[in-house]
Design a protein around this motif. Structure first.
Motif, PDB file in Angstrom:
ATOM      1  N   PHE A  88       0.851  -1.192   0.000  1.00  0.00           N
ATOM      2  CA  PHE A  88       0.000   0.000   0.000  1.00  0.00           C
ATOM      3  C   PHE A  88       0.885   1.241   0.000  1.00  0.00           C
ATOM      4  CE2 PHE A  88      -2.262  -3.505   1.817  1.00  0.00           C
ATOM      5  CZ  PHE A  88      -3.541  -3.404   1.289  1.00  0.00           C
ATOM      6  N   LYS A  89       0.355   2.326  -0.543  1.00  0.00           N
ATOM      7  CA  LYS A  89       1.161   3.536  -0.708  1.00  0.00           C
ATOM      8  C   LYS A  89       1.391   4.294   0.592  1.00  0.00           C
ATOM      9  CE  LYS A  89      -0.093   4.364  -5.562  1.00  0.00           C
ATOM     10  NZ  LYS A  89      -0.699   5.314  -6.524  1.00  0.00           N
ATOM     11  N   SER A  90       0.498   4.137   1.562  1.00  0.00           N
ATOM     12  CA  SER A  90       0.619   4.888   2.805  1.00  0.00           C
ATOM     13  C   SER A  90      -0.027   4.116   3.949  1.00  0.00           C
ATOM     14  CB  SER A  90      -0.068   6.251   2.677  1.00  0.00           C
ATOM     15  OG  SER A  90      -1.486   6.096   2.643  1.00  0.00           O
ATOM     16  N   PRO A  91       0.299   4.471   5.197  1.00  0.00           N
ATOM     17  CA  PRO A  91      -0.333   3.816   6.346  1.00  0.00           C
ATOM     18  C   PRO A  91      -1.854   3.961   6.352  1.00  0.00           C
ATOM     19  CG  PRO A  91       1.633   4.987   7.051  1.00  0.00           C
ATOM     20  CD  PRO A  91       1.385   5.383   5.625  1.00  0.00           C
ATOM     21  N   VAL A  92      -2.353   5.100   5.924  1.00  0.00           N
ATOM     22  CA  VAL A  92      -3.805   5.326   5.907  1.00  0.00           C
ATOM     23  C   VAL A  92      -4.486   4.374   4.925  1.00  0.00           C
ATOM     24  CG1 VAL A  92      -5.631   6.968   5.325  1.00  0.00           C
ATOM     25  CG2 VAL A  92      -3.656   7.719   6.651  1.00  0.00           C
ATOM     26  N   ILE A  93      -3.908   4.239   3.734  1.00  0.00           N
ATOM     27  CA  ILE A  93      -4.493   3.351   2.730  1.00  0.00           C
ATOM     28  C   ILE A  93      -4.387   1.898   3.179  1.00  0.00           C
ATOM     29  CG2 ILE A  93      -4.337   2.582   0.335  1.00  0.00           C
ATOM     30  CD1 ILE A  93      -3.291   5.353  -0.389  1.00  0.00           C
ATOM     31  N   LEU A  94      -3.270   1.542   3.826  1.00  0.00           N
ATOM     32  CA  LEU A  94      -3.135   0.192   4.364  1.00  0.00           C
ATOM     33  C   LEU A  94      -4.219  -0.078   5.406  1.00  0.00           C
ATOM     34  CD1 LEU A  94       0.122  -1.618   5.488  1.00  0.00           C
ATOM     35  CD2 LEU A  94      -1.923  -1.667   6.910  1.00  0.00           C
ATOM     36  N   ALA A  95      -4.407   0.860   6.326  1.00  0.00           N
ATOM     37  CA  ALA A  95      -5.414   0.687   7.376  1.00  0.00           C
ATOM     38  C   ALA A  95      -6.807   0.503   6.785  1.00  0.00           C
ATOM     39  CB  ALA A  95      -5.397   1.888   8.319  1.00  0.00           C
ATOM     40  N   GLU A  96      -7.115   1.273   5.752  1.00  0.00           N
ATOM     41  CA  GLU A  96      -8.429   1.166   5.114  1.00  0.00           C
ATOM     42  C   GLU A  96      -8.590  -0.175   4.405  1.00  0.00           C
ATOM     43  OE1 GLU A  96      -8.459   4.596   2.624  1.00  0.00           O
ATOM     44  OE2 GLU A  96      -9.074   5.967   4.237  1.00  0.00           O
ATOM     45  N   GLY A  97      -7.536  -0.612   3.713  1.00  0.00           N
ATOM     46  CA  GLY A  97      -7.596  -1.891   3.011  1.00  0.00           C
ATOM     47  C   GLY A  97      -7.707  -3.061   3.975  1.00  0.00           C
ATOM     48  N   LEU A  98      -6.972  -2.992   5.077  1.00  0.00           N
ATOM     49  CA  LEU A  98      -7.026  -4.054   6.078  1.00  0.00           C
ATOM     50  C   LEU A  98      -8.394  -4.086   6.755  1.00  0.00           C
ATOM     51  CD1 LEU A  98      -5.640  -6.288   7.653  1.00  0.00           C
ATOM     52  CD2 LEU A  98      -4.678  -4.539   9.178  1.00  0.00           C
ATOM     53  N   ALA A  99      -8.943  -2.928   7.048  1.00  0.00           N
ATOM     54  CA  ALA A  99     -10.260  -2.861   7.686  1.00  0.00           C
ATOM     55  C   ALA A  99     -11.334  -3.465   6.801  1.00  0.00           C
ATOM     56  CB  ALA A  99     -10.601  -1.417   8.035  1.00  0.00           C
ATOM     57  N   LEU A 100     -11.271  -3.177   5.508  1.00  0.00           N
ATOM     58  CA  LEU A 100     -12.246  -3.740   4.575  1.00  0.00           C
ATOM     59  C   LEU A 100     -12.128  -5.257   4.542  1.00  0.00           C
ATOM     60  CD1 LEU A 100     -14.374  -3.406   2.359  1.00  0.00           C
ATOM     61  CD2 LEU A 100     -12.501  -3.117   0.714  1.00  0.00           C
ATOM     62  N   ARG A 101     -10.911  -5.767   4.490  1.00  0.00           N
ATOM     63  CA  ARG A 101     -10.681  -7.204   4.450  1.00  0.00           C
ATOM     64  C   ARG A 101     -11.191  -7.889   5.719  1.00  0.00           C
ATOM     65  NH1 ARG A 101     -10.196 -11.875   1.661  1.00  0.00           N
ATOM     66  NH2 ARG A 101      -8.414 -13.146   2.287  1.00  0.00           N
ATOM     67  N   VAL A 102     -10.873  -7.309   6.868  1.00  0.00           N
ATOM     68  CA  VAL A 102     -11.274  -7.908   8.143  1.00  0.00           C
ATOM     69  C   VAL A 102     -12.785  -7.866   8.315  1.00  0.00           C
ATOM     70  CG1 VAL A 102     -11.137  -7.654  10.657  1.00  0.00           C
ATOM     71  CG2 VAL A 102      -9.058  -7.492   9.260  1.00  0.00           C
ATOM     72  N   ALA A 103     -13.407  -6.765   7.933  1.00  0.00           N
ATOM     73  CA  ALA A 103     -14.869  -6.675   8.024  1.00  0.00           C
ATOM     74  C   ALA A 103     -15.527  -7.759   7.180  1.00  0.00           C
ATOM     75  CB  ALA A 103     -15.337  -5.293   7.580  1.00  0.00           C
ATOM     76  N   GLU A 104     -14.983  -8.001   5.989  1.00  0.00           N
ATOM     77  CA  GLU A 104     -15.513  -9.056   5.121  1.00  0.00           C
ATOM     78  C   GLU A 104     -15.364 -10.426   5.784  1.00  0.00           C
ATOM     79  OE1 GLU A 104     -13.241  -8.531   1.592  1.00  0.00           O
ATOM     80  OE2 GLU A 104     -14.600  -7.022   0.726  1.00  0.00           O
ATOM     81  N   GLN A 105     -14.210 -10.674   6.386  1.00  0.00           N
ATOM     82  CA  GLN A 105     -13.966 -11.965   7.016  1.00  0.00           C
ATOM     83  C   GLN A 105     -14.856 -12.167   8.240  1.00  0.00           C
ATOM     84  OE1 GLN A 105      -9.711 -11.465   7.510  1.00  0.00           O
ATOM     85  NE2 GLN A 105      -9.262 -12.774   5.751  1.00  0.00           N
TER      86      GLN A 105
END
Length: 237
Positions: A17-34
């Motif tokens: 991911f390009k930045s910590p903010v984008i990583l956090a958002e991508g991880l949150a989306l993945r975890v919410a799905e799981q």
């Protein structure tokens, strides 16, 4: 060096991911799905997260996603042996940044307890964790020294805590930084998670990960114990 330059074990995947903010958002989306998938399939979900300041942006992003938090159990991979009100408490961090709004409905199983000693506190936490349902999603971090959860190199009980055949759920650990006294889930409990993500930021941690991939001594770099198939690595510079 980029994460794409690393030779990852078969089954381990990496996301940049390009930045910590984008990583956090991508991880949150993945975890919410799981979590939602687990709730759909079995009626409940269990999330285990790591403490420290790094996951705060992830916590704040996760609670924005629609999840039936009443059906979610949350616990910590590790804890500092300090009261919840203490500034260094991981439980206090969760209560401030994750167990908020709708997510406040989640059941929280903490590791901290008042005891005569760290060893006694770990024994009590081990009994408490018997109530923890099977882990659906585990989010790990990693220090520059290769520790994850509070499985620190050179800590007493480290080899016992890293024994994959040991049924104990929680061990007393000593960190090189204040507060030194820690409680950590064992390797066997952490490794039982259905989905595991290692979330790291910065070149120094990428270098540590590279070192971990180049050897087998888990006592020197405990993160090696978790570089197993199905692991997902989330990294940003």
């Amino acid at each position: 060096m980029a994460i794409s330059d690393l030779k990852l074990p078969e089954g381990v995947t990496a996301h940049t991911f390009k930045s910590p903010v984008i990583l956090a958002e991508g991880l949150a989306l993945r975890v919410a799905e799981q979590l939602n998938d687990a709730i759909t399939q079995q009626g409940s979900a269990t999330l285990v997260v790591s403490g420290g300041r790094s996951p705060v942006a992830f916590f704040q992003s996760l609670i924005k996603h629609p999840v039936d938090w009443l059906k979610v159990t949350i616990s910590l991979a590790d804890e500092r042996w300090v009261p919840v009100e203490h500034a260094d408490s991981n439980a206090g961090l969760l209560k401030k940044h994750l167990l908020q709004g709708p997510a406040a409905k989640a059941r929280f199983i903490g590791l901290y307890n008042v005891a005569a000693s760290l060893e006694a506190a770990a024994e009590q936490a081990d009994h408490t964790l018997a109530e923890l349902p099977p882990i659906d999603v585990l989010i790990l971090g990693m220090g520059d020294d290769g520790h994850t959860a509070s499985l620190f190199p050179n800590s007493p009980h480290l080899l016992e805590a890293l024994n994959p055949d040991d049924a104990r759920r929680c061990w007393p650990m000593l960190a090189p930084t204040v507060p030194h006294q820690r409680l950590s889930m064992s390797r066997s409990l952490l490794a039982s998670a259905k989905h595991t993500v290692l979330s790291i930021q910065g070149q120094a941690k990428l270098n540590t990960l590279s070192d971990a991939l180049g050897g087998t001594d888990i006592a020197a770099l405990p993160i090696r114990a978790f570089l197993q198939p199905t692991l997902e690595i989330y990294w940003c510079p």
